[in-house]
Structures are given as C-alpha cells and as structure tokens.
Write an enzyme that holds these catalytic residues in place. Sequence first.
Site, PDB file in Angstrom:
ATOM      1  N   SER A  89       0.822  -1.207   0.000  1.00 55.51           N
ATOM      2  CA  SER A  89       0.000   0.000   0.000  1.00 55.51           C
ATOM      3  C   SER A  89       0.858   1.260   0.000  1.00 55.51           C
ATOM      4  O   SER A  89       1.886   1.328   0.670  1.00 55.51           O
ATOM      5  CB  SER A  89      -0.893  -0.020   1.235  1.00 55.51           C
ATOM      6  OG  SER A  89      -1.709   1.122   1.246  1.00 55.51           O
ATOM      7  N   LYS A 129      -4.018   1.927  -2.077  1.00 55.84           N
ATOM      8  CA  LYS A 129      -3.637   3.130  -1.328  1.00 55.84           C
ATOM      9  C   LYS A 129      -4.438   3.245  -0.027  1.00 55.84           C
ATOM     10  O   LYS A 129      -5.662   3.107  -0.039  1.00 55.84           O
ATOM     11  CB  LYS A 129      -3.881   4.346  -2.234  1.00 55.84           C
ATOM     12  CG  LYS A 129      -3.632   5.691  -1.597  1.00 55.84           C
ATOM     13  CD  LYS A 129      -2.175   5.964  -1.390  1.00 55.84           C
ATOM     14  CE  LYS A 129      -2.005   7.230  -0.529  1.00 55.84           C
ATOM     15  NZ  LYS A 129      -0.737   7.227   0.199  1.00 55.84           N
ATOM     16  N   GLY A 173       1.389  11.220   4.401  1.00 54.39           N
ATOM     17  CA  GLY A 173       0.286  11.563   5.296  1.00 54.39           C
ATOM     18  C   GLY A 173      -1.075  11.057   4.831  1.00 54.39           C
ATOM     19  O   GLY A 173      -2.089  11.718   5.024  1.00 54.39           O
ATOM     20  N   LEU A 174      -1.063   9.869   4.220  1.00 48.02           N
ATOM     21  CA  LEU A 174      -2.309   9.183   3.875  1.00 48.02           C
ATOM     22  C   LEU A 174      -3.232   9.994   2.980  1.00 48.02           C
ATOM     23  O   LEU A 174      -4.439  10.066   3.198  1.00 48.02           O
ATOM     24  CB  LEU A 174      -3.063   8.780   5.157  1.00 48.02           C
ATOM     25  CG  LEU A 174      -2.376   7.705   5.991  1.00 48.02           C
ATOM     26  CD1 LEU A 174      -3.079   7.562   7.335  1.00 48.02           C
ATOM     27  CD2 LEU A 174      -2.392   6.366   5.265  1.00 48.02           C
ATOM     28  N   ASN A 231      -6.499  -1.527   1.905  1.00 46.61           N
ATOM     29  CA  ASN A 231      -5.713  -1.029   3.041  1.00 46.61           C
ATOM     30  C   ASN A 231      -6.468   0.117   3.704  1.00 46.61           C
ATOM     31  O   ASN A 231      -6.864   1.068   3.052  1.00 46.61           O
ATOM     32  CB  ASN A 231      -4.339  -0.563   2.561  1.00 46.61           C
ATOM     33  CG  ASN A 231      -3.446  -0.149   3.716  1.00 46.61           C
ATOM     34  OD1 ASN A 231      -3.616   0.919   4.288  1.00 46.61           O
ATOM     35  ND2 ASN A 231      -2.503  -1.010   4.065  1.00 46.61           N
ATOM     36  N   CYS A 240      -1.273   4.812  12.645  1.00 40.31           N
ATOM     37  CA  CYS A 240      -1.716   6.210  12.789  1.00 40.31           C
ATOM     38  C   CYS A 240      -1.958   6.565  14.251  1.00 40.31           C
ATOM     39  O   CYS A 240      -2.275   5.703  15.064  1.00 40.31           O
ATOM     40  CB  CYS A 240      -3.025   6.452  12.060  1.00 40.31           C
ATOM     41  SG  CYS A 240      -3.269   5.446  10.646  1.00 40.31           S
ATOM     42  N   THR A 264       6.706   1.396   7.836  1.00 36.72           N
ATOM     43  CA  THR A 264       7.999   2.095   7.797  1.00 36.72           C
ATOM     44  C   THR A 264       8.531   2.395   9.199  1.00 36.72           C
ATOM     45  O   THR A 264       7.776   2.482  10.159  1.00 36.72           O
ATOM     46  CB  THR A 264       7.870   3.427   7.035  1.00 36.72           C
ATOM     47  OG1 THR A 264       6.831   4.188   7.634  1.00 36.72           O
ATOM     48  CG2 THR A 264       7.554   3.193   5.571  1.00 36.72           C
ATOM     49  N   GLY A 284      12.769   0.786   1.984  1.00 29.26           N
ATOM     50  CA  GLY A 284      13.802   0.478   0.999  1.00 29.26           C
ATOM     51  C   GLY A 284      14.744  -0.593   1.530  1.00 29.26           C
ATOM     52  O   GLY A 284      14.625  -1.027   2.679  1.00 29.26           O
ATOM     53  N   GLY A 332       9.269  -5.081   3.799  1.00 31.11           N
ATOM     54  CA  GLY A 332      10.287  -4.174   4.310  1.00 31.11           C
ATOM     55  C   GLY A 332      11.541  -4.325   3.472  1.00 31.11           C
ATOM     56  O   GLY A 332      12.346  -5.223   3.710  1.00 31.11           O
TER      57      GLY A 332
END
Lengths: 245, 299
Positions: free
Chosen positions: B21, B45, B72-73, B100, B131, B194, B218, B244
């Site tokens: 996502s 997304k 920021g979504l 998602n 969040c 992340t 990354g 990840g």
Amino acid sequence: MIRQTKMTVTENISIARDIFRLRLSGDTSGIERPGQFVNLQLEGLFLRRPISVCDWDSDTLTLIYKTVGKGTNQMSGLRPGAVLDLLSGLGNGYDTGLSGDHPLLLGGGVGVPPLYALAKQLIHEGKQVQAVLGFRTGADVFGAKELSALGVETTVTTEDGSLGQKGFVTDALPKEYSFFFACGPMPMLKAVWRACPTSGQLSLEERMGCGFGACMGCSIQTLSGPKRICREGPVFRKEDLPWNG
Amino acid sequence: MERLKVNLCGIPLDNPLIPASGTFGFGYEFAELYDINQLGTFSFKGTTREQRFGNPTPRIAECPGGMINAVGLQNPGVEKVISEELPRLKAVFHKPVMANVSGFSVREYAETCALLDREEQVGWLEVNISCPNVHGGGMSFGTDPASAAEVTRAVKNVTTKPVIMKLSPNVTDITAMAKACEDAGADGISLINTLQGMRISLLTRKPILANTMGGVSGPCVFPIALRMVYQVCRAVRIPVIGMGGISSAEDVLEMMMAGATAVEIGAANLRDPLACVRILDRLPQVMDQYGIGTLKELK
C-alpha cells in the site's frame, strides 16, 4: 506514454556556472510534448532524479541540469558511452493550443531548458514568440542565444545587472502578449502568476518519490482538487493554482 | 505456475508477490506498463473514512539504500474509493484486491471497513494501525497492544473478509503487538510498516521533510524487517505477510524462509515500476538455484 528505456550518453558538458548539458541517444518515443520530464536512475542512489526535457528528436534527448546536490553532482561526472536507465515521457507538458498567436516564454535559471523545445514547437506552428529569461548574475546565463537563433525575441535579466536588464523577469515583461508559459523557481512563478494579466501555464517542481504518480510524494492543492506534480503536472494552468493572497 | 502458489487466509494466490500500500496507488499507473494480473494481488492506497490531502511538501527524502516519506495518507476517502477507484480498477484487475484501511479512531476504522466489506472486489482488509489515535492523546494504535486489539475486534465485528493487521515496527516488542491482534481475532499479520526517521538539509539546516519526520523504507530496512517477521512467525499461528525493503527474488525467498506466507513489495516499485514483474520472472530460476521445489515447502 511512460517508457522505461536505456540511453547512452553522447555528451555531458558545462555550459554556464553549475549548468550542464547532457545529450543521450536512444528511444525517445515516450516523449510527446515540451514540458515533460524524464527520471534518471543513478548508480548508488535509491531515488531517480527528475530532469525536464530541453529538446528531443527521434533518437536524441537533450537535458540541461544544474548541480545542486548529490544526484546532479554525480550526473556531472557522466562520460560519453555511459548507459542510463530512465523513465521517459513523464508528466503532462505545455499545451501550445492555448498560446494564441504571440505567446511569451518566462524562464528563471534552470527553469529555462523546457522552454527551448516549447519555443521550437510554437515557431513551427507559426507563432510569434517572445521570451524573458532571468538569472542571478551574468555567469549563470545560458539558453538566450539558442532561443534567439530559433527566431524568439529574447530579453535577459540578471538580478545584479551584470548582463542584460537589471532585475527580475517580471521587471522586463513586454507590453503585449497573448499567453504566457513559465518555468522557474517557486518565488518567480508566484511573481509571474501575480504580474501577468493574461492566461498562462506554469511548470512546477517538487521533490519526487517515483515520478509517475504512484507515491503521492509531490501532491499540491489546486482549485480543482489535489494534483500530482509528476502526473497531472508539472505544467498547470494559471487559473488552477490557488495562489491568491 | 503451480510451484509459486500460496494461500493467504483462505484465498489462493497465484504467487506471493503483493505490491504494498502507498507504492502502487489503485493500480492504474502500473497497469499502463504491464498486466498487473500477473501479481498475487496488491494492497491499494491507504484509505480513510474522509478524504485527506495529507502533509505539506516536501514529503520525500532519500537515504542510503532507501527513502523517507511523509505523505500523510492522501486519499479520496472510502466513499470515492468505492464509487470511483474500484470500478476503474475492475477494468484492469480481475483478482481480489487487498483493501488497506487507516483511521484515527476505532469507530472510523470500523465504519470504513464496514463499507469495504460490501465490495465484491475486496478480498482482504489490511488494517494499518500506525496512525495516531485522536482519542488516545496522539499515541499510535500500533504501539499499544490494547488499542491494537480494540481496532482488531471492531473491524472483525463488521466484516466476514479476512482481516490482516499491519504492524508498526516502532515498538519495543513486536511479538506483543502481533499476539494482541491474534487474540482479538485477526486472520493475519503484515509487517513491517515504515521505521521512523528524518534527514536535515546541510544547506538550510532544517529538516528536509515538511513534516520533520517520516517513514524509512527500501533495502536498508530489510534486515530489520526480516528479524521482526521471524519473531512474529514464531509468536503467532495466523499467516504473516513479510515486507520491508524487498527488492529481489532472493529477498522474497529469504522472507519466506523467515516464515512469511506472502510478501509485500513497496519502495522497490517507486525506483523501478517494473520491479514486481522482474522479481516474479526471476523467482523460479532462483528457486531452482537453491533447490526449492515449491514455495509451500518453505513453510
């Protein structure tokens, strides 16, 4: 049309202070309009580097870039023969259909390059083109001769007056023009947006993640909702930018 | 290809590759470049109850071996996702998609998931709990086992689709979070989201991201992700999606050897839009190289 392609460096030379011209040969079929950009993959760097298209033909691509950081410094060391992986044909370029018969080009610093292919196309369409190019100082100036050679009535401004007219591009606006096309740093674009009475198109810049619309890293608010600089942009209509006040 | 098939919470996947996502939009940008039906599925997304513009720019910074984002979504809100994005997706993607979902209150998660539960195209609900909880003093749902369990229960109450809880790595004990979700009824776990990070520009002496901090992803996060997936796979019985920093067929196999049932691929898509198909094309060859007959045998 987005294309992933490999292109070979044929030339990479300095043309002004910190400004380089990179010529590549290979498949340019993804590029459809002036104002589009390509996204270059560089050895050892995770993110690609978005660079606007200065000019192209069926098998040659010209990019002009400024060395501002790690990526562009690395680019300045590219030698002829080096092969680059690039995403080509990115973004929505300028629409010459909007220009009227005597459009004005406004470029600031490293915002000048995409105006070259745009001028070529406008002149090909029989339009009478004027340009004002703004730089900080004489050592930064490039592109004016090339535009003049196309038949564009070109004025140069420098902030310190060391070359051309002293001041900003907005201090040298011609009396009459049908439409404007601008590319440059944000303060210049905002000044142009306020100063020019006609309609126009402005090319914006932002740090990008992917460059093709997937990550939403470069979104801006417009009067018609959120837009991605890399996808719906980088060129936006003056009337769509919410810069009032 | 039979040897690549896996099963994720009762739904078969042709292969374990799932774009993560936030790196794949709603699929169309990639569908212009290749047939996205080759993928196992993809996670769309991050969607919230109301539309969100997200953070100011710059939202992206780079780091060695990866990137930092603070998008920021940004999303159009669940109603528009259902009325506009899903019908458009139907034209290019013919498999169950992973929805998602993000939220800022337990109620918001439940409302969004209840709406997505009615959509036939949605196969799984992947619930991002990274969040901040607006009713919990801004503390993330994903750093408190009780809050994570509360979200899990609320979502499970409104859907019959498999619920996969996506965990934040920014915790002291990832297994406590995974177990709390499993005990609350989660059907699967995905991780890692992340890792919090930041960069400062030497030129301006200020943080590069307008949001100051962002999420690192990354190849640089791969060993951390692998370790956490390994720990979680040994702590829960439900399927785990590992993600990840995966950027090669070798990484996929390594993640599955750690115990993952499937994998998500994120940042690699942004560097190379064809990353997922390239990995998919190479996977059988690398399996041969290491004497792996089928992916199921890695479980």
